[in-house]
Design a protein around this motif. Structure first.
Motif, PDB file in Angstrom:
ATOM      1  N   LEU A  83     -31.764 -18.238  28.850  1.00 21.45           N
ATOM      2  CA  LEU A  83     -30.722 -19.337  28.481  1.00 21.45           C
ATOM      3  C   LEU A  83     -30.701 -20.243  29.703  1.00 21.45           C
ATOM      4  N   ILE A  84     -30.904 -19.824  30.943  1.00 26.45           N
ATOM      5  CA  ILE A  84     -30.895 -20.603  32.130  1.00 26.45           C
ATOM      6  C   ILE A  84     -32.052 -21.503  31.991  1.00 26.45           C
ATOM      7  N   GLY A  85     -33.368 -20.740  31.739  1.00 26.82           N
ATOM      8  CA  GLY A  85     -34.499 -21.469  31.669  1.00 26.82           C
ATOM      9  C   GLY A  85     -34.728 -22.711  30.753  1.00 26.82           C
ATOM     10  N   GLY A  86     -34.089 -22.313  29.417  1.00 24.57           N
ATOM     11  CA  GLY A  86     -33.863 -23.175  28.330  1.00 24.57           C
ATOM     12  C   GLY A  86     -33.201 -24.459  28.704  1.00 24.57           C
ATOM     13  N   ALA A  87     -32.120 -24.111  29.416  1.00 21.52           N
ATOM     14  CA  ALA A  87     -31.239 -25.105  29.840  1.00 21.52           C
ATOM     15  C   ALA A  87     -31.990 -26.270  30.729  1.00 21.52           C
ATOM     16  N   ILE A  88     -32.693 -25.651  31.722  1.00 22.19           N
ATOM     17  CA  ILE A  88     -33.592 -26.313  32.509  1.00 22.19           C
ATOM     18  C   ILE A  88     -34.609 -27.194  32.022  1.00 22.19           C
ATOM     19  N   GLY A  89     -35.067 -26.362  30.918  1.00 23.47           N
ATOM     20  CA  GLY A  89     -36.357 -27.325  30.178  1.00 23.47           C
ATOM     21  C   GLY A  89     -35.742 -28.090  29.336  1.00 23.47           C
ATOM     22  N   TYR A  90     -34.250 -28.216  28.801  1.00 24.33           N
ATOM     23  CA  TYR A  90     -34.007 -29.068  28.109  1.00 24.33           C
ATOM     24  C   TYR A  90     -33.528 -30.208  28.625  1.00 24.33           C
TER      25      TYR A  90
END
Lengths: 96, 206
Positions: A83-90
């Motif tokens: 989820l953290i990786g996804g937020a950074i990617g977003y």
């Protein structure tokens, strides 16, 4: 989705939980191996299905970035890190 | 669990409405399945594929339940009550507690941990869902809902892939689903069930 469908899904879910705990013997090793392979495949498939639009159209850059960020975090096998990786990617995708 | 409940509540509110969103968390109590259902509903999936997804995603409970069954010592009624709290996380806690207990106390430790962890996570899931559906400040969550589902499912796939062969099968399922989305777009939201089963069947475990 109607209330009846929610109730049916709840019954299916509870029955699947109670079946082995209350009624069934331990499944055979072969069946157990097949069952254990299903969730990862379905979740990967759902990720693809929710990522691609009609005709395989790619989503907007932030969504693609979020998926890429989550994929990069998968070796950690942590939902929180994905989820953290996804937020950074977003966030990164917003700049494209 | 509370955080994921909040995300679920915020994401499901638009597709299900407040009463059904709350009812689904109270009755179903399965984060992965509930997120999958909302994603499928958002894509306009019909009732039958929804029920198929529920059936197939819940198959793993047979394995989890069977693994716990051999450790339980109580009667069928208590086991039937405990079964409601069987989710991926509580299974892990219960197995770990049983492994740490003295041999004579494995059953008691497993059952107590399943109950305590199950109740705790259930309450957190319900409160999270409530915050999600009522949270007026969560419009930002809804605006990124298109990103939440792929990210969540990628994370769940990573958690569920405990062997290298699971990773290979997951990648194959994703590839097949992409092919279906491109060439058979009408079947796009049924593809997860079909490809998930197809890639799970053949071969031996590695």
């Amino acid at each position: 989705m109607s209330a009846l469908v929610v109730v049916v899904i709840a019954l299916i879910t509870y029955a699947s939980r109670a079946a082995a705990v209350v009624l069934l013997p331990r499944p055979s090793a072969r069946f157990e191996a097949v069952l254990s392979r299903i969730p990862a495949a379905i979740f990967a498939s759902l990720a693809t299905a929710t990522l691609l639009g009609e005709g395989g159209a790619l989503p907007a850059a932030p969504v693609l970035g979020a998926a890429a960020g989550a994929l990069l975090a998968t070796p950690a096998r942590s939902l929180l890190l994905c989820l953290i990786g996804g937020a950074i990617g977003y966030a990164a995708g917003l700049f494209f | 669990m509370g955080v994921f409940g909040t995300l679920y509540g915020a994401a499901a509110r638009g597709a299900l409405g407040v009463p059904l969103t709350l009812a689904s968390s109270v009755l179903v109590y399965s984060g992965a399945l509930q997120f999958a259902l909302v994603a499928l509903l958002g894509a306009g999936t019909a009732t039958l594929p929804l029920l198929l997804i529920a059936l197939v995603l819940n198959l793993r409970h047979l394995v989890l339940g069977a693994a716990l069954r051999s450790r339980f010592e109580s009667g069928p009624i208590r086991r039937a009550l405990l079964a409601f709290f069987l989710v991926d996380e509580t299974f892990g806690f219960a197995i770990a507690a049983g492994n740490a207990a003295e041999p004579a106390a494995v059953g008691r430790a497993t059952e107590r941990t399943l109950l305590v962890a199950g109740l705790t996570l259930y309450v957190a899931w319900l409160l999270g869902t409530l915050v999600g559906v009522l949270g007026g400040g969560l419009t930002a969550v809804e605006s990124v809902a298109g990103a939440i589902f792929p990210v969540l499912f990628i994370g769940l796939a990573a958690l569920a892939a405990t062997r290298r062969s699971h990773v290979v099968r997951a990648l194959a399922a994703a590839g097949l689903t992409a092919a279906v989305a491109i060439w058979l777009p009408g079947l796009r939201m049924l593809a997860p069930v079909i490809t998930g089963m197809l890639v799970a069947l053949p071969g031996r475990e590695r």
